[in-house]
Design an enzyme around this catalytic site. Structure first.
Site, PDB file in Angstrom:
ATOM      1  N   ARG A  51     -17.406   7.382  45.562  1.00  0.00           N
ATOM      2  CA  ARG A  51     -18.559   8.283  45.707  1.00  0.00           C
ATOM      3  C   ARG A  51     -19.557   7.658  46.671  1.00  0.00           C
ATOM      4  O   ARG A  51     -20.146   8.319  47.510  1.00  0.00           O
ATOM      5  CB  ARG A  51     -19.224   8.587  44.350  1.00  0.00           C
ATOM      6  CG  ARG A  51     -20.515   9.381  44.526  1.00  0.00           C
ATOM      7  CD  ARG A  51     -21.077  10.040  43.263  1.00  0.00           C
ATOM      8  NE  ARG A  51     -20.758   9.412  42.024  1.00  0.00           N
ATOM      9  CZ  ARG A  51     -21.304   8.260  41.592  1.00  0.00           C
ATOM     10  NH1 ARG A  51     -22.217   7.623  42.288  1.00  0.00           N
ATOM     11  NH2 ARG A  51     -20.927   7.750  40.433  1.00  0.00           N
ATOM     12  N   TYR A 103     -28.414  32.201  57.332  1.00  0.00           N
ATOM     13  CA  TYR A 103     -27.112  32.311  56.654  1.00  0.00           C
ATOM     14  C   TYR A 103     -27.360  32.661  55.180  1.00  0.00           C
ATOM     15  O   TYR A 103     -28.190  32.021  54.522  1.00  0.00           O
ATOM     16  CB  TYR A 103     -26.377  30.969  56.782  1.00  0.00           C
ATOM     17  CG  TYR A 103     -25.138  30.893  55.938  1.00  0.00           C
ATOM     18  CD1 TYR A 103     -24.019  31.646  56.256  1.00  0.00           C
ATOM     19  CD2 TYR A 103     -25.089  30.093  54.808  1.00  0.00           C
ATOM     20  CE1 TYR A 103     -22.882  31.597  55.473  1.00  0.00           C
ATOM     21  CE2 TYR A 103     -23.951  30.028  54.019  1.00  0.00           C
ATOM     22  CZ  TYR A 103     -22.852  30.792  54.350  1.00  0.00           C
ATOM     23  OH  TYR A 103     -21.734  30.734  53.566  1.00  0.00           O
ATOM     24  N   ASP A 175     -29.664  23.842  61.491  1.00  0.00           N
ATOM     25  CA  ASP A 175     -28.284  24.165  61.115  1.00  0.00           C
ATOM     26  C   ASP A 175     -27.554  24.478  62.416  1.00  0.00           C
ATOM     27  O   ASP A 175     -27.761  25.520  63.024  1.00  0.00           O
ATOM     28  CB  ASP A 175     -28.300  25.371  60.159  1.00  0.00           C
ATOM     29  CG  ASP A 175     -26.904  25.800  59.726  1.00  0.00           C
ATOM     30  OD1 ASP A 175     -25.920  25.450  60.414  1.00  0.00           O
ATOM     31  OD2 ASP A 175     -26.797  26.512  58.701  1.00  0.00           O
ATOM     32  N   LYS A 200     -16.465  25.325  59.703  1.00  0.00           N
ATOM     33  CA  LYS A 200     -16.378  26.278  60.805  1.00  0.00           C
ATOM     34  C   LYS A 200     -15.810  25.605  62.058  1.00  0.00           C
ATOM     35  O   LYS A 200     -14.662  25.231  62.071  1.00  0.00           O
ATOM     36  CB  LYS A 200     -17.752  26.908  61.035  1.00  0.00           C
ATOM     37  CG  LYS A 200     -18.501  27.288  59.736  1.00  0.00           C
ATOM     38  CD  LYS A 200     -17.811  28.364  58.921  1.00  0.00           C
ATOM     39  CE  LYS A 200     -18.368  28.525  57.516  1.00  0.00           C
ATOM     40  NZ  LYS A 200     -19.792  28.782  57.414  1.00  0.00           N
TER      41      LYS A 200
HETATM   42  C1  LIG Z   1     -20.817  28.622  56.391  1.00  0.00           C
HETATM   43  C2  LIG Z   1     -22.200  28.280  56.723  1.00  0.00           C
HETATM   44  C3  LIG Z   1     -22.977  27.470  55.889  1.00  0.00           C
HETATM   45  C4  LIG Z   1     -22.473  26.977  54.543  1.00  0.00           C
HETATM   46  O1  LIG Z   1     -21.400  26.105  54.667  1.00  0.00           O
HETATM   47  P1  LIG Z   1     -20.215  25.971  53.585  1.00  0.00           P
HETATM   48  O2  LIG Z   1     -19.319  24.972  54.205  1.00  0.00           O
HETATM   49  O3  LIG Z   1     -19.608  27.326  53.425  1.00  0.00           O
HETATM   50  O4  LIG Z   1     -20.850  25.515  52.316  1.00  0.00           O
HETATM   51  C5  LIG Z   1     -24.254  27.160  56.295  1.00  0.00           C
HETATM   52  N1  LIG Z   1     -24.758  27.621  57.466  1.00  0.00           N
HETATM   53  C6  LIG Z   1     -24.041  28.410  58.294  1.00  0.00           C
HETATM   54  C7  LIG Z   1     -24.654  28.883  59.558  1.00  0.00           C
HETATM   55  C8  LIG Z   1     -22.740  28.767  57.956  1.00  0.00           C
HETATM   56  O5  LIG Z   1     -22.052  29.568  58.766  1.00  0.00           O
END
Ligand SMILES: *Cc1c(COP(=O)(O)O)cnc(C)c1O
Length: 384
Positions: A51, A103, A175, A200
């Site tokens: 961890r 998001y 983000d 992504k």
């Molecule tokens: C998918 C996404 C998230 C969240 O990420 P996860 O891996 O699904 O927890 C946050 N911000 C954006 C812009 C996203 O597309």
């Protein structure tokens, strides 16, 4: 070669990634272990319990730091776990200013989880940065930005936002999921924290859920490492490996995502069944100039509204698609289509959504790296 001196395409393959010390393995092995044999108490080469640290995760964390020109990377079990870790820097009464077409999952985490703990959120239009200043007061600790925004592809001026935050002593977190570090590196523009849903573009193959944070300040890194270890939402060794494998081709994939995205945006805009296309590469996009300045290209994400514009017509279009898959998520090699209103943004109340332009008929595309002629033909037959 010092990884700081490498160009991006070299960093994607080598940044922070030296061959494994034990046997010289070129790819970091999947250290599928929870614990480490210690000769004397204190851990083995810094590893005591997975961890707290795991060598496969360390390799990913170093690669993340390298890609974003940061000094420290942290890998989490999901993008939202990474967002959660940032919010845990705050205390009850603290205020956060966030992008209004955020998001959906981040919006849900902020409003349904952290509001309960006394954190106050303001969701505001950030396309005019000086207007954001009016929401900053003595309790403001964090500005949370997404650019391009999801799903309407607004672009927020990150350099101007960083200057505003710096002048007020407020942390700026970006983000960077939609752009990926290939297109935009927020730390270079003055941000304090970069967050990724590595699920992504970084992973890129729709086979892993993973999150990341990158910073360039060691005191902030220390606070976040404490939270990562204390809360425990860490990225496992297998997921770290898959993400590292994805990162090796990030630049090549992004080039094709951008190329196909550009061609499809233009194709849709010229199509007689299409009302509007949201893509920051159009010269008449309201934030095109900023996009051109802070991004290397315009990415593979776009949204559009058909002439009919209803949810039923959008549903018909999406159901007819054959190369595009109707699915949540984005950033993989395969093209995906979705309706933000009932998918990614289902967690945002309808009234709030429509106020921000996310109408029921909107279709979002994550343009993959297939042959562009097949993608165009697919959309053309679905729009008939
Ligand atoms: C998918 C996404 C998230 C969240 O990420 P996860 O891996 O699904 O927890 C946050 N911000 C954006 C812009 C996203 O597309």
């Amino acid at each position: 070669m010092d990884s700081k001196k490498m160009r991006f395409n070299t960093k994607a393959i080598h940044g922070g990634q030296a061959p494994d010390e034990a046997y010289g393995a070129v790819m970091p092995p999947i250290y599928q272990t929870s614990t480490y044999a210690q000769t004397t108490p204190g851990g083995h080469k810094g590893y005591a319990y997975s961890r707290s640290a795991n060598p496969t995760r360390t390799a990913l964390e170093k690669a993340l730091a390298s890609l974003e020109n940061g000094t420290h990377g942290l890998a989490f079990s999901s993008g939202l776990a990474a967002v959660d870790a940032v919010l845990r820097l705050l205390s009850p009464g603290d205020e956060v200013i966030a992008t209004n077409d955020l998001y959906g999952g981040s919006y849900r985490l902020f409003t349904k989880v952290f509001e309960k703990y006394g954190i106050v959120f303001h969701f505001v239009d950030m396309t005019h940065v000086p207007e954001v200043g009016q929401y900053i007061n003595a309790k403001t600790r964090l500005v949370w930005v997404e650019s391009p925004t999801n799903p309407l592809m607004h672009i927020i001026d990150l350099r101007a936002m960083a200057q505003l935050c710096k002048s007020k002593g407020v942390l700026l977190a970006v983000d960077n999921t939609f752009a990926s570090p290939y297109l935009q590196r927020p730390l270079d523009l003055g941000a304090d924290i970069v967050m990724h849903s590595g699920t992504k573009y970084l992973g890129g193959h729709s086979d892993v859920v993973v999150g990341g944070l990158i910073v360039k300040d060691s005191a902030l890194a220390k606070e976040l490492y404490f939270i990562q270890n204390a809360v425990g939402a860490v990225c496992g060794p297998m997921d770290s490996f898959l993400t590292l494998r994805g990162i090796k081709t990030l630049h090549v994939r992004m080039q094709r995502h951008c190329e196909n995205g550009r061609a499809l945006a233009r194709f849709l805009r010229a199509h007689n069944k299409v009302e509007k296309v949201y893509w920051p590469g159009f010269e008449d996009h309201p934030n095109h100039k900023v996009a051109k300045e802070q991004m290397m290209d315009f990415g593979g994400m776009l949204s559009f509204l058909s002439k009919t514009g209803s949810y039923e017509s959008a549903k018909r279009i999406v159901e007819r698609l054959q190369v595009f898959t109707l699915a949540e998520s984005l950033g993989g090699v395969e093209s995906l289509a979705g309706y933000p209103a009932s998918m990614s943004h289902a967690g945002v109340p309808k009234e709030e959504r429509e106020k921000n332009g996310i109408v029921d008929g909107l279709i979002r595309l994550s343009v993959g790296i297939e042959d562009i002629n097949d993608l165009m033909a697919d959309l053309d037959q679905a729009l008939k």
